[in-house]
Design a protein around this motif. Structure first.
Motif, PDB file in Angstrom:
ATOM      1  N   GLY A  58       0.802  -1.223   0.000  1.00  0.00           N
ATOM      2  CA  GLY A  58       0.000   0.000   0.000  1.00  0.00           C
ATOM      3  C   GLY A  58       0.827   1.260   0.000  1.00  0.00           C
ATOM      4  N   HIS A  59       1.936   1.237  -0.761  1.00  0.00           N
ATOM      5  CA  HIS A  59       2.856   2.380  -0.793  1.00  0.00           C
ATOM      6  C   HIS A  59       3.317   2.737   0.610  1.00  0.00           C
ATOM      7  N   GLY A  60       3.519   1.706   1.433  1.00  0.00           N
ATOM      8  CA  GLY A  60       4.012   1.883   2.790  1.00  0.00           C
ATOM      9  C   GLY A  60       2.925   1.979   3.845  1.00  0.00           C
ATOM     10  N   VAL A  61       1.695   2.245   3.440  1.00  0.00           N
ATOM     11  CA  VAL A  61       0.606   2.423   4.403  1.00  0.00           C
ATOM     12  C   VAL A  61       0.349   1.141   5.185  1.00  0.00           C
ATOM     13  N   MET A  62       0.476  -0.011   4.540  1.00  0.00           N
ATOM     14  CA  MET A  62       0.170  -1.260   5.242  1.00  0.00           C
ATOM     15  C   MET A  62       1.174  -1.567   6.351  1.00  0.00           C
ATOM     16  N   TRP A  63       2.320  -0.907   6.340  1.00  0.00           N
ATOM     17  CA  TRP A  63       3.252  -1.070   7.452  1.00  0.00           C
ATOM     18  C   TRP A  63       2.659  -0.493   8.733  1.00  0.00           C
ATOM     19  N   SER A  64       1.740   0.459   8.594  1.00  0.00           N
ATOM     20  CA  SER A  64       1.017   0.951   9.775  1.00  0.00           C
ATOM     21  C   SER A  64       0.202  -0.178  10.396  1.00  0.00           C
ATOM     22  N   LEU A  65      -0.358  -1.042   9.553  1.00  0.00           N
ATOM     23  CA  LEU A  65      -1.072  -2.221  10.055  1.00  0.00           C
ATOM     24  C   LEU A  65      -0.119  -3.138  10.810  1.00  0.00           C
ATOM     25  N   VAL A  66       1.037  -3.397  10.219  1.00  0.00           N
ATOM     26  CA  VAL A  66       2.025  -4.276  10.859  1.00  0.00           C
ATOM     27  C   VAL A  66       2.374  -3.752  12.245  1.00  0.00           C
ATOM     28  N   HIS A  67       2.785  -2.505  12.310  1.00  0.00           N
ATOM     29  CA  HIS A  67       3.218  -1.935  13.586  1.00  0.00           C
ATOM     30  C   HIS A  67       2.065  -1.843  14.580  1.00  0.00           C
ATOM     31  N   GLY A  68       0.896  -1.488  14.086  1.00  0.00           N
ATOM     32  CA  GLY A  68      -0.260  -1.416  14.970  1.00  0.00           C
ATOM     33  C   GLY A  68      -0.629  -2.772  15.544  1.00  0.00           C
ATOM     34  N   LEU A  69      -0.713  -3.783  14.684  1.00  0.00           N
ATOM     35  CA  LEU A  69      -1.047  -5.131  15.147  1.00  0.00           C
ATOM     36  C   LEU A  69      -0.028  -5.643  16.156  1.00  0.00           C
ATOM     37  N   GLU A  70       1.244  -5.407  15.884  1.00  0.00           N
ATOM     38  CA  GLU A  70       2.291  -5.895  16.778  1.00  0.00           C
ATOM     39  C   GLU A  70       2.227  -5.261  18.166  1.00  0.00           C
ATOM     40  N   ASN A  71       1.561  -4.136  18.281  1.00  0.00           N
ATOM     41  CA  ASN A  71       1.413  -3.483  19.578  1.00  0.00           C
ATOM     42  C   ASN A  71       0.151  -3.894  20.322  1.00  0.00           C
ATOM     43  N   LEU A  72      -0.634  -4.771  19.712  1.00  0.00           N
ATOM     44  CA  LEU A  72      -1.877  -5.222  20.342  1.00  0.00           C
ATOM     45  C   LEU A  72      -1.662  -6.563  21.031  1.00  0.00           C
ATOM     46  N   PRO A  73      -2.390  -6.814  22.103  1.00  0.00           N
ATOM     47  CA  PRO A  73      -2.286  -8.115  22.763  1.00  0.00           C
ATOM     48  C   PRO A  73      -3.016  -9.190  21.950  1.00  0.00           C
ATOM     49  N   ASN A  74      -2.402 -10.349  21.889  1.00  0.00           N
ATOM     50  CA  ASN A  74      -3.057 -11.548  21.363  1.00  0.00           C
ATOM     51  C   ASN A  74      -3.499 -11.470  19.897  1.00  0.00           C
ATOM     52  N   TYR A  75      -2.718 -10.802  19.056  1.00  0.00           N
ATOM     53  CA  TYR A  75      -3.029 -10.768  17.631  1.00  0.00           C
ATOM     54  C   TYR A  75      -2.495 -12.008  16.909  1.00  0.00           C
ATOM     55  N   GLU A  76      -1.542 -12.717  17.544  1.00  0.00           N
ATOM     56  CA  GLU A  76      -0.767 -13.748  16.865  1.00  0.00           C
ATOM     57  C   GLU A  76      -1.627 -14.897  16.317  1.00  0.00           C
ATOM     58  N   SER A  77      -2.552 -15.379  17.095  1.00  0.00           N
ATOM     59  CA  SER A  77      -3.402 -16.482  16.653  1.00  0.00           C
ATOM     60  C   SER A  77      -4.257 -16.064  15.453  1.00  0.00           C
ATOM     61  N   ALA A  78      -4.790 -14.855  15.502  1.00  0.00           N
ATOM     62  CA  ALA A  78      -5.581 -14.339  14.384  1.00  0.00           C
ATOM     63  C   ALA A  78      -4.720 -14.192  13.130  1.00  0.00           C
ATOM     64  N   LEU A  79      -3.452 -13.807  13.312  1.00  0.00           N
ATOM     65  CA  LEU A  79      -2.536 -13.701  12.179  1.00  0.00           C
ATOM     66  C   LEU A  79      -2.343 -15.061  11.520  1.00  0.00           C
ATOM     67  N   LEU A  80      -2.117 -16.105  12.316  1.00  0.00           N
ATOM     68  CA  LEU A  80      -1.929 -17.440  11.741  1.00  0.00           C
ATOM     69  C   LEU A  80      -3.190 -17.920  11.032  1.00  0.00           C
ATOM     70  N   SER A  81      -4.352 -17.612  11.572  1.00  0.00           N
ATOM     71  CA  SER A  81      -5.610 -17.969  10.906  1.00  0.00           C
ATOM     72  C   SER A  81      -5.743 -17.228   9.577  1.00  0.00           C
ATOM     73  N   SER A  82      -5.348 -15.976   9.566  1.00  0.00           N
ATOM     74  CA  SER A  82      -5.378 -15.186   8.341  1.00  0.00           C
ATOM     75  C   SER A  82      -4.455 -15.789   7.283  1.00  0.00           C
ATOM     76  N   LEU A  83      -3.259 -16.172   7.701  1.00  0.00           N
ATOM     77  CA  LEU A  83      -2.308 -16.779   6.764  1.00  0.00           C
ATOM     78  C   LEU A  83      -2.817 -18.110   6.224  1.00  0.00           C
ATOM     79  N   ALA A  84      -3.569 -18.843   7.030  1.00  0.00           N
ATOM     80  CA  ALA A  84      -4.147 -20.110   6.565  1.00  0.00           C
ATOM     81  C   ALA A  84      -5.215 -19.860   5.494  1.00  0.00           C
TER      82      ALA A  84
END
Length: 139
Positions: A58-84
Motif C-alpha cells: 500500500g505504498h508503505g501504508v500497510m506497514w502501519s497495520l504491521v506496527h499497529g497489530l504488533e502493539n496489540l495483545p493476542n493478535y498472533e493467533s488471528a494472524l496465523l488464521s489469516s495466513l491459513a
C-alpha cells in the motif's frame, strides 16, 4: 462525535485503494481506530486487508497495520488464521519478526511449520519466495 469501533472496523474491512492507487484513506481509518480506543476489537478487519492485497504494501501504508497489530495483545493467533486463509507478504514478514523475537509457536502451532507449508502450497510464486526467504534467515 467519534465513530464507533464497529463502524470503523467495517470501513477497514471494505477498504480499497482509490482508482489512482491511493491508500491514504486506510491510514486515516487506522488513525481513527486507534483514537477510538480498543483497536484490538478490529484485528480481523485489519488482517482482512492483508488477505485482500496479499502482495501489496500500500505504498508503505500497510506497514502501519504491521506496527499497529504488533502493539496489540493476542493478535498472533488471528494472524496465523489469516495466513491459513490467504498467505500474505506482510503476514509472513510478521511471522518472521515473531521468530526473530524468540517465539517458536502460537497456541501450539509451529511458526516454522506454518512458513514451510506456505512455501510449498501457496498459489503465488512471490508469496512462496517470501516464505522461503524468511525461513532461510539465521535464528
Amino acid at each position: 462525535m467519534p465513530r464507533k469501533i464497529k463502524t470503523i472496523a467495517r470501513d477497514i474491512a471494505k477498504f480499497a485503494p482509490d482508482d489512482d492507487g491511493d491508500w491514504r484513506r486506510l491510514d486515516v481509518l487506522l488513525d481513527e481506530l486507534w483514537q477510538a480506543g480498543s483497536p484490538e476489537q478490529a484485528i480481523p478487519e485489519m488482517l482482512s486487508v492483508f488477505e485482500r492485497y496479499p502482495e501489496e504494501d500500500g505504498h508503505g501504508v500497510m506497514w502501519s497495520l504491521v506496527h499497529g497489530l504488533e502493539n496489540l495483545p493476542n493478535y498472533e493467533s488471528a494472524l496465523l488464521s489469516s495466513l491459513a486463509r490467504q498467505p500474505s507478504e506482510l503476514g509472513i514478514v510478521m511471522v518472521g519478526r515473531m521468530l526473530n523475537s524468540g517465539a517458536t509457536s502460537v497456541d501450539g502451532v509451529s511458526l516454522l511449520l506454518t512458513l514451510q507449508e506456505i512455501s510449498s502450497t501457496a498459489t503465488s510464486t512471490h508469496i512462496k519466495e517470501i516464505a522461503r526467504s524468511v525461513l532461510s534467515r539465521p535464528r
